[in-house]
Design a protein around this motif. Sequence first.
Motif, PDB file in Angstrom:
ATOM      1  N   GLU A   1      19.822 -57.482 -41.632  1.00 15.33           N
ATOM      2  CA  GLU A   1      19.970 -58.024 -40.278  1.00 15.33           C
ATOM      3  C   GLU A   1      18.671 -57.911 -39.490  1.00 15.33           C
ATOM      4  O   GLU A   1      18.009 -56.871 -39.516  1.00 15.33           O
ATOM      5  CB  GLU A   1      21.082 -57.276 -39.528  1.00 15.33           C
ATOM      6  CG  GLU A   1      22.438 -57.420 -40.159  1.00 15.33           C
ATOM      7  CD  GLU A   1      22.925 -58.857 -40.191  1.00 15.33           C
ATOM      8  OE1 GLU A   1      22.777 -59.564 -39.165  1.00 15.33           O
ATOM      9  OE2 GLU A   1      23.427 -59.279 -41.242  1.00 15.33           O
ATOM     10  N   PRO A   2      18.291 -58.968 -38.755  1.00 16.98           N
ATOM     11  CA  PRO A   2      17.082 -58.866 -37.931  1.00 16.98           C
ATOM     12  C   PRO A   2      17.287 -57.870 -36.790  1.00 16.98           C
ATOM     13  O   PRO A   2      18.363 -57.812 -36.194  1.00 16.98           O
ATOM     14  CB  PRO A   2      16.882 -60.288 -37.403  1.00 16.98           C
ATOM     15  CG  PRO A   2      18.204 -60.939 -37.512  1.00 16.98           C
ATOM     16  CD  PRO A   2      18.936 -60.265 -38.623  1.00 16.98           C
ATOM     17  N   ASN A   3      16.256 -57.046 -36.511  1.00 14.99           N
ATOM     18  CA  ASN A   3      16.396 -56.074 -35.425  1.00 14.99           C
ATOM     19  C   ASN A   3      15.170 -55.996 -34.521  1.00 14.99           C
ATOM     20  O   ASN A   3      15.119 -55.132 -33.649  1.00 14.99           O
ATOM     21  CB  ASN A   3      16.743 -54.686 -35.977  1.00 14.99           C
ATOM     22  CG  ASN A   3      15.608 -54.059 -36.755  1.00 14.99           C
ATOM     23  OD1 ASN A   3      14.657 -54.724 -37.115  1.00 14.99           O
ATOM     24  ND2 ASN A   3      15.728 -52.782 -37.022  1.00 14.99           N
ATOM     25  N   ASP A   4      14.205 -56.892 -34.703  1.00 13.79           N
ATOM     26  CA  ASP A   4      13.053 -56.925 -33.804  1.00 13.79           C
ATOM     27  C   ASP A   4      12.440 -58.315 -33.840  1.00 13.79           C
ATOM     28  O   ASP A   4      12.647 -59.070 -34.796  1.00 13.79           O
ATOM     29  CB  ASP A   4      12.023 -55.878 -34.199  1.00 13.79           C
ATOM     30  CG  ASP A   4      11.100 -55.500 -33.042  1.00 13.79           C
ATOM     31  OD1 ASP A   4      11.305 -56.002 -31.912  1.00 13.79           O
ATOM     32  OD2 ASP A   4      10.175 -54.701 -33.266  1.00 13.79           O
ATOM     33  N   SER A   5      11.700 -58.635 -32.794  1.00 14.96           N
ATOM     34  CA  SER A   5      11.148 -59.977 -32.692  1.00 14.96           C
ATOM     35  C   SER A   5       9.753 -59.951 -32.083  1.00 14.96           C
ATOM     36  O   SER A   5       9.319 -58.940 -31.545  1.00 14.96           O
ATOM     37  CB  SER A   5      12.058 -60.846 -31.829  1.00 14.96           C
ATOM     38  OG  SER A   5      12.073 -60.353 -30.498  1.00 14.96           O
ATOM     39  N   MET A   6       9.075 -61.087 -32.189  1.00  9.22           N
ATOM     40  CA  MET A   6       7.778 -61.334 -31.556  1.00  9.22           C
ATOM     41  C   MET A   6       7.794 -62.759 -31.040  1.00  9.22           C
ATOM     42  O   MET A   6       8.511 -63.607 -31.578  1.00  9.22           O
ATOM     43  CB  MET A   6       6.626 -61.240 -32.562  1.00  9.22           C
ATOM     44  CG  MET A   6       6.202 -59.903 -32.971  1.00  9.22           C
ATOM     45  SD  MET A   6       4.723 -60.106 -34.027  1.00  9.22           S
ATOM     46  CE  MET A   6       4.558 -58.449 -34.596  1.00  9.22           C
ATOM     47  N   SER A   7       6.964 -63.002 -30.048  1.00  8.02           N
ATOM     48  CA  SER A   7       6.814 -64.378 -29.591  1.00  8.02           C
ATOM     49  C   SER A   7       6.193 -65.201 -30.715  1.00  8.02           C
ATOM     50  O   SER A   7       5.563 -64.652 -31.627  1.00  8.02           O
ATOM     51  CB  SER A   7       5.931 -64.439 -28.346  1.00  8.02           C
ATOM     52  OG  SER A   7       4.598 -64.124 -28.687  1.00  8.02           O
TER      53      SER A   7
END
Length: 174
Positions: free
Chosen positions: A69-75
Amino acid sequence: MTDEGTTGRTGGTAEGTPEPTAAERPAPRSAVWAAAAWSVGVLALLIALPLVARHRLPDPLATHWNGSEPNDSMSLTAATLVPAVFWAVLVLTSAVLKRYWAGRTPGAAAVTLATGGVLLTGAQTSIVHANLDRARWQDAAPIGVEVVLILLAAGLAGLLAGLAARRYGARPRS
């Protein structure tokens, strides 16, 4: 008693001058051009992959997964620039390795470029693919076997680069 005019264990030439070490020998022109082309090509891919697909990507992008599962992001901008900057640092590191430590670490520059290039482009490709056609970064596709395949490919690229560097003259003198 040794004869100064012959080649012996000292590694000298017939004239008595020592042969240049791997650090002193310039890299073949073809190797320098290949490294430059590889470096520019990887940089272009790292930047182009997210930018070409930007109309099909959410902003921000999922860039880290906890298990599947994704748990972090960036622009989108950061997800484009961070790998490119990291690659630039690896390229500079490999140039320093080649320039100053080639005699002690033969092939390290080639291994650094090959492993880093495959690893970063594989990761960037996986991130773009997982986020493709998703409304939000939280909806990104799970990443699983891709990670193992990327690591194996990067390891194989590094191994092959190291073997090629040993084969074509990056061996230290004994």
